[in-house]
Design an enzyme around this catalytic site. Sequence first.
Site, short mmCIF file in Angstrom:
data_model
loop_
_atom_site.label_atom_id
_atom_site.label_comp_id
_atom_site.label_asym_id
_atom_site.label_seq_id
_atom_site.Cartn_x
_atom_site.Cartn_y
_atom_site.Cartn_z
N THR A 192 -20.44 4.29 -14.00
CA THR A 192 -20.44 3.43 -12.81
C THR A 192 -19.20 2.57 -12.71
OG1 THR A 192 -21.64 1.55 -13.81
CG2 THR A 192 -22.96 3.37 -12.98
N LEU A 238 -20.08 0.85 -8.62
CA LEU A 238 -21.26 1.31 -7.88
C LEU A 238 -22.18 2.04 -8.86
CD1 LEU A 238 -22.57 1.30 -5.12
CD2 LEU A 238 -21.42 3.46 -4.62
N HIS A 239 -23.38 1.53 -9.02
CA HIS A 239 -24.24 1.98 -10.11
C HIS A 239 -25.26 3.05 -9.70
CE1 HIS A 239 -22.67 -1.32 -12.54
NE2 HIS A 239 -22.98 -2.17 -11.58
N ASP A 240 -26.29 2.62 -8.99
CA ASP A 240 -27.50 3.43 -8.84
C ASP A 240 -27.34 4.75 -8.09
OD1 ASP A 240 -28.79 1.45 -10.25
OD2 ASP A 240 -29.52 0.42 -8.46
N ASN A 242 -25.48 7.06 -8.40
CA ASN A 242 -25.11 8.17 -9.27
C ASN A 242 -26.29 9.07 -9.61
OD1 ASN A 242 -22.12 7.98 -10.30
ND2 ASN A 242 -22.88 5.87 -10.22
#
Length: 310
Positions: A192, A238-240, A242
């Site tokens: 991320t 940007l995390h989720d 993915n």
Amino acid sequence: MKIIIDTDPGQDDAITALLAIASPEIELLGVTTVAGNVPVSMTTRNALQMLDLAGRPDIPVYAGSNKPLLRAPITATHVHGASGFEGAVLPPPSRKENEGHAVDFIIDTLRNNEPGTITICTIGPLTNIALALNKAPEVIQRAKQIVMMAGAFSEVGNITPAAEFNIYVDPHAAQMVLSSGIPIVMMPLDITHQLHTSAKRIARMEALPNRVGPVVAAWLRMEKAYEAKKYGTDGGPLHDPNTVMWLLRPDIYSGRKVNVQIETQSELTMGMSVVDWWQVGLLPANVTFLRTVDDDEFYEVLIERLGRLP
């Protein structure tokens, strides 16, 4: 492919659901909420709002656990704001959440579908999944896989020096899930933190000729300002999203199967993801752990898909 999203929205959680809804390859069977970024009453309200934004109020939403298994609740309002959706003003939800508990919805959905056909995307603390494992372990084994945004190796921690937030909130739940034998794909901070939400990328989202693009841009400007300053980058990570992106485009990621355990004893390193990347331990691999991503291609796909929404 059929998926359930277990989430604690959060701006980037909402973007994950929007990406799934915009993708014809994916059938989003339901959204389950958990306490994490903000309390579960707020994550549930936010889940309803994000589905309204996408024009999909038909997708069921079930509220889940309001606290970790053993620890006191921890939130991330310093990142996401008091509501979890700071940055954009959305209308009140058009409906209430569905009757019943998130854990029961997860169990019933897996029981009523063929084994190996449903992926669970977890983008918050793993409390609901651990509770489902405890309540109906034989049913949860019917899941095809769990794709989770969780953990870290080289990036180490983002809520403490040792721990990633989703794991740290409920490390005992995370260890239960990692010990379950269910196939697991982990999207850690190592991935991320390569995905900077730069001003140029946010501007492209804002320019989308729909209602979703400007809202996503406003969310990211607010949420990622804190992280951009924290890390000294041209935009926060940007995390989720993915988790869903990997289902759509696994070719843009690379990693390998390793053993991952979670520290649940030490207060100094509570919630640390102990990743045996170099295979120096004796425990068998239990996670497909990803380390690299093509960031430009990621954003090309994300922006194009968001452009398909209302």
